[in-house]
Design a protein around this motif. Structure first.
Motif, short mmCIF file in Angstrom:
data_model
loop_
_atom_site.label_atom_id
_atom_site.label_comp_id
_atom_site.label_asym_id
_atom_site.label_seq_id
_atom_site.Cartn_x
_atom_site.Cartn_y
_atom_site.Cartn_z
N CYS A 186 -9.12 4.84 -2.24
CA CYS A 186 -8.85 3.43 -1.76
C CYS A 186 -8.05 3.10 -0.51
O CYS A 186 -8.08 2.47 0.21
CB CYS A 186 -7.88 2.80 -3.05
N PHE A 187 -7.08 4.30 -0.46
CA PHE A 187 -6.09 4.18 0.63
C PHE A 187 -6.81 4.59 1.77
O PHE A 187 -6.77 3.83 2.99
CB PHE A 187 -5.05 5.35 0.52
N THR A 188 -7.79 5.50 1.92
CA THR A 188 -8.75 5.85 3.06
C THR A 188 -9.44 4.48 3.47
O THR A 188 -9.74 4.36 4.70
CB THR A 188 -9.48 7.01 2.78
N MET A 189 -10.12 3.83 2.45
CA MET A 189 -10.92 2.84 3.06
C MET A 189 -10.09 1.52 3.57
O MET A 189 -10.44 1.02 4.42
CB MET A 189 -11.75 2.05 1.82
N ALA A 190 -8.69 1.28 2.86
CA ALA A 190 -7.91 0.24 3.31
C ALA A 190 -7.45 0.66 4.86
O ALA A 190 -7.45 -0.15 5.67
CB ALA A 190 -6.62 0.33 2.56
N LEU A 191 -7.19 2.10 5.14
CA LEU A 191 -6.76 2.21 6.38
C LEU A 191 -7.96 1.97 7.47
O LEU A 191 -7.97 1.65 8.55
CB LEU A 191 -6.62 3.88 6.39
N ALA A 192 -9.36 2.50 6.88
CA ALA A 192 -10.68 2.09 7.79
C ALA A 192 -10.61 0.49 8.05
O ALA A 192 -10.88 0.35 9.36
CB ALA A 192 -11.66 2.46 7.20
N GLU B 14 1.82 2.73 12.00
CA GLU B 14 1.96 1.35 11.64
C GLU B 14 0.83 1.14 10.84
O GLU B 14 0.93 0.59 9.38
CB GLU B 14 2.06 0.53 12.77
N LEU B 15 -0.27 1.18 11.20
CA LEU B 15 -1.52 1.02 10.46
C LEU B 15 -1.65 1.89 9.07
O LEU B 15 -1.95 1.30 8.08
CB LEU B 15 -2.80 1.17 11.29
N ALA B 16 -1.19 2.98 9.19
CA ALA B 16 -1.25 3.92 7.92
C ALA B 16 -0.31 3.45 7.09
O ALA B 16 -0.81 3.45 5.69
CB ALA B 16 -1.01 5.46 8.24
N GLY B 17 0.71 3.02 7.22
CA GLY B 17 2.04 2.43 6.43
C GLY B 17 1.31 0.93 5.78
O GLY B 17 1.74 1.04 4.49
N ILE B 18 0.70 0.42 6.50
CA ILE B 18 0.22 -1.04 6.01
C ILE B 18 -0.87 -0.63 4.96
O ILE B 18 -0.74 -1.02 3.93
CB ILE B 18 -0.44 -1.83 7.11
N ALA B 19 -1.83 0.29 5.29
CA ALA B 19 -2.67 0.73 4.21
C ALA B 19 -2.14 1.36 3.02
O ALA B 19 -2.63 1.00 2.02
CB ALA B 19 -3.80 1.64 4.98
N GLU B 20 -1.16 2.08 3.11
CA GLU B 20 -0.76 2.73 1.92
C GLU B 20 0.06 1.52 0.98
O GLU B 20 -0.04 1.81 -0.15
CB GLU B 20 0.45 3.81 2.37
N LYS B 21 0.61 0.75 1.62
CA LYS B 21 1.32 -0.16 0.87
C LYS B 21 0.35 -1.37 0.32
O LYS B 21 0.68 -1.84 -0.86
CB LYS B 21 2.38 -0.90 1.42
N ASN B 22 -0.69 -1.57 0.81
CA ASN B 22 -1.45 -2.66 0.45
C ASN B 22 -2.93 -2.12 -0.15
O ASN B 22 -3.69 -3.19 -0.65
CB ASN B 22 -1.90 -3.55 1.81
N PRO C 108 -5.05 -1.60 -3.24
CA PRO C 108 -4.95 -2.13 -4.49
C PRO C 108 -4.61 -0.82 -5.68
O PRO C 108 -3.84 -1.28 -6.60
CB PRO C 108 -6.33 -2.57 -4.68
N VAL C 109 -4.79 0.41 -5.27
CA VAL C 109 -4.40 1.48 -6.15
C VAL C 109 -3.11 1.60 -6.02
O VAL C 109 -2.26 1.91 -6.90
CB VAL C 109 -5.63 2.70 -6.11
N SER C 110 -2.44 1.73 -4.74
CA SER C 110 -1.12 1.68 -4.84
C SER C 110 -0.23 0.72 -5.29
O SER C 110 0.86 1.06 -5.83
CB SER C 110 -0.84 1.67 -3.27
N LYS C 111 -0.82 -0.41 -5.16
CA LYS C 111 -0.08 -1.58 -5.74
C LYS C 111 -0.06 -1.62 -7.45
O LYS C 111 0.73 -2.04 -8.09
CB LYS C 111 -0.95 -2.91 -5.53
N VAL C 112 -1.12 -0.88 -8.17
CA VAL C 112 -1.24 -0.76 -9.50
C VAL C 112 -0.29 0.37 -10.03
O VAL C 112 0.36 0.35 -11.00
CB VAL C 112 -2.59 -0.73 -10.11
N LEU C 113 0.04 1.48 -9.08
CA LEU C 113 0.65 2.72 -9.67
C LEU C 113 2.24 2.09 -9.81
O LEU C 113 2.85 1.88 -8.72
CB LEU C 113 0.53 3.65 -8.68
N ASN C 114 2.68 2.52 -10.94
CA ASN C 114 4.29 2.32 -11.10
C ASN C 114 4.81 3.86 -10.87
O ASN C 114 5.27 4.22 -11.91
CB ASN C 114 4.50 1.77 -12.30
N ALA C 115 4.78 4.34 -9.62
CA ALA C 115 5.23 5.64 -9.49
C ALA C 115 5.66 5.70 -7.97
O ALA C 115 5.43 4.70 -6.91
CB ALA C 115 4.11 6.70 -9.68
#
Length: 141
Positions: free
Chosen positions: A57-63, A114-122, A124-131
Motif C-alpha cells: 500500500c505504501f509503495t503504491m501510494a508513493l508511486a 516530503e513525498l515519502a512522508g505524505i505517502a506513509e501518512k496517507n 489506507p493501511v497506515s490509516k487503519v493501523l493503530n500502531a
C-alpha cells in the motif's frame, strides 16, 4: 470497493490449524496456526499479511505521489516489519516499520522525503493501523 478474505479454523488455539483464502485466489487454503505465527513452520500468519499489505500500500501510494509531482520511479523497494507484542493475556500489534530504498531520476532529497512522508501518512493501511509507524527512506543515486 470491498475486498474479502476468509479464515477457516479447526481445533483449539495452540494445536488447531487454519486456512486463509482471498477473493483474488492469491491465497487459497494457505495454512496458518500457532506454529506458523509464533514459530517457524511453513505457512502464513496475520502479521505477515499485514506487513505485506502495508509494504504494498505504501509503495503504491508513493508511486502516485511521485506521479503527481512529475517523477517516475525506476524502482521502489519497501520492507515492512510488523511487531507483535504480549499485552496482558493477549497480544497487540504495536508497530510497523517501513524501510524504503528508491531509485528515482531527477528528484532531490528534500522532495523525496516530503513525498515519502505524505505517502506513509496517507496510505489506507497506515490509516487503519493503530500502531506506531516508522519510515526509513533511502534515495539511491
Amino acid at each position: 470497493m470491498n475486498r474479502k478474505a476468509n479464515a477457516v479454523w479447526q481445533g483449539n488455539g495452540k494445536e488447531g490449524k487454519g486456512q486463509l483464502t482471498t477473493q483474488s485466489g492469491v491465497l487459497s487454503n494457505n495454512p496458518y496456526g500457532f506454529n506458523t505465527r509464533f514459530e517457524t513452520e511453513p505457512g502464513t500468519n496475520p502479521e505477515e499479511l499485514i506487513a505485506a499489505a502495508h509494504a504494498g500500500c505504501f509503495t503504491m501510494a508513493l508511486a502516485f505521489q511521485l506521479q503527481g509531482a512529475g517523477f517516475t520511479a525506476d524502482e521502489l523497494r519497501t520492507e515492512a516489519v510488523v511487531s507483535l507484542e504480549k499485552d496482558g493475556d493477549g497480544f497487540t500489534i504495536t508497530a510497523s516499520a517501513l524501510t524504503l530504498t528508491a531509485k528515482i531520476s531527477g528528484i532531490d532529497q528534500q522532495k523525496f522525503d516530503e513525498l515519502a512522508g505524505i505517502a506513509e501518512k496517507n496510505c489506507p493501511v497506515s490509516k487503519v493501523l493503530n500502531a506506531k509507524i516508522s519510515l526509513k527512506a533511502t534515495l539511491q543515486g
